[in-house]
Design a protein around this motif. Structure first.
Motif, mmCIF file in Angstrom:
data_model
loop_
_atom_site.group_PDB
_atom_site.id
_atom_site.type_symbol
_atom_site.label_atom_id
_atom_site.label_comp_id
_atom_site.label_asym_id
_atom_site.label_seq_id
_atom_site.Cartn_x
_atom_site.Cartn_y
_atom_site.Cartn_z
ATOM 1 N N THR A 12 95.857 96.260 42.913
ATOM 2 C CA THR A 12 95.645 95.573 44.293
ATOM 3 C C THR A 12 93.879 95.554 44.480
ATOM 4 O OG1 THR A 12 95.310 97.971 45.253
ATOM 5 C CG2 THR A 12 97.590 96.804 45.302
ATOM 6 N N LEU A 13 93.611 94.582 45.380
ATOM 7 C CA LEU A 13 92.196 94.697 45.673
ATOM 8 C C LEU A 13 91.552 96.269 45.919
ATOM 9 C CD1 LEU A 13 89.633 92.841 46.396
ATOM 10 C CD2 LEU A 13 90.516 92.800 48.713
ATOM 11 N N GLY A 14 92.336 96.927 46.786
ATOM 12 C CA GLY A 14 91.864 98.230 46.934
ATOM 13 C C GLY A 14 91.605 98.993 45.550
ATOM 14 N N GLU A 15 92.448 98.837 44.709
ATOM 15 C CA GLU A 15 92.452 99.595 43.339
ATOM 16 C C GLU A 15 91.272 99.019 42.507
ATOM 17 O OE1 GLU A 15 97.014 100.635 42.433
ATOM 18 O OE2 GLU A 15 96.322 98.521 41.927
ATOM 19 N N ASN A 18 88.041 100.738 44.485
ATOM 20 C CA ASN A 18 88.004 102.128 44.145
ATOM 21 C C ASN A 18 87.950 102.380 42.684
ATOM 22 O OD1 ASN A 18 88.429 102.565 46.594
ATOM 23 N ND2 ASN A 18 90.815 102.707 46.409
ATOM 24 N N ASP A 37 99.124 87.197 50.772
ATOM 25 C CA ASP A 37 99.447 88.720 50.636
ATOM 26 C C ASP A 37 98.235 89.894 50.711
ATOM 27 O OD1 ASP A 37 101.187 90.902 50.153
ATOM 28 O OD2 ASP A 37 100.624 91.049 48.030
ATOM 29 N N VAL A 38 97.238 89.115 50.380
ATOM 30 C CA VAL A 38 95.947 90.071 50.115
ATOM 31 C C VAL A 38 95.640 90.187 51.643
ATOM 32 C CG1 VAL A 38 93.743 90.034 49.376
ATOM 33 C CG2 VAL A 38 95.459 89.663 47.768
ATOM 34 N N ASN A 41 98.202 91.884 54.116
ATOM 35 C CA ASN A 41 98.818 93.167 53.731
ATOM 36 C C ASN A 41 97.608 94.261 53.249
ATOM 37 O OD1 ASN A 41 101.545 92.564 54.554
ATOM 38 N ND2 ASN A 41 101.680 91.347 52.730
ATOM 39 N N ASP A 42 96.336 93.766 53.030
ATOM 40 C CA ASP A 42 95.594 94.653 52.505
ATOM 41 C C ASP A 42 94.160 94.339 53.266
ATOM 42 O OD1 ASP A 42 94.309 96.721 51.104
ATOM 43 O OD2 ASP A 42 94.262 95.561 49.314
ATOM 44 N N TYR A 43 94.376 94.018 54.587
ATOM 45 C CA TYR A 43 93.165 93.621 55.340
ATOM 46 C C TYR A 43 92.206 94.789 55.499
ATOM 47 C CZ TYR A 43 90.246 91.545 58.858
ATOM 48 O OH TYR A 43 88.991 91.084 59.546
ATOM 49 N N GLU A 44 92.436 96.000 55.247
ATOM 50 C CA GLU A 44 91.192 96.933 55.446
ATOM 51 C C GLU A 44 90.185 96.940 54.213
ATOM 52 O OE1 GLU A 44 92.724 100.990 53.602
ATOM 53 O OE2 GLU A 44 94.465 100.049 54.427
ATOM 54 N N HIS A 45 90.911 96.287 53.057
ATOM 55 C CA HIS A 45 89.933 96.081 51.955
ATOM 56 C C HIS A 45 89.230 94.694 52.234
ATOM 57 C CE1 HIS A 45 92.265 99.632 50.385
ATOM 58 N NE2 HIS A 45 91.092 99.805 50.029
#
Length: 97
Positions: A12-15, A18, A37-38, A41-45
């Protein structure tokens, strides 16, 4: 995951952020539909980045680009780059400061 017999790690983008300890600056996406999807579903990143440029592919997901812009407009000013079509095109976003 296996793709054409090769094992591929899904990440994932978050991974990525990190694991690499990179400071998010510019995010460029051209991933044949995964931009939905990014962003959705992963807007925080996604919102950690100062600038975004991505190609959207509605024909892959069936989701209109206006749904991506609805989310992005919380923190970014977005404009279409070049020709924009209903099914595909490019969007550039700059974080609102």
């Amino acid at each position: 995951m296996c793709v054409n017999g090769a094992r591929v790690r899904l990440i994932t983008l978050g991974e990525i952020i990190n694991e690499t300890n990179v400071h998010p600056d510019v995010l460029k996406m051209n991933c044949e539909g995964c931009e939905y999807d990014v962003i959705l579903n992963d807007y925080e990143h996604v919102k950690l980045f100062r600038e975004l440029i991505f190609e959207y592919h509605r024909w892959v997901t069936g989701i209109p680009v206006k749904e991506l812009l609805r989310v992005l407009n919380r923190d970014f000013k977005c404009t279409f780059v070049g020709r924009a079509y209903e099914d595909y095109g490019y969007v550039y976003c700059r974080q609102i400061t």
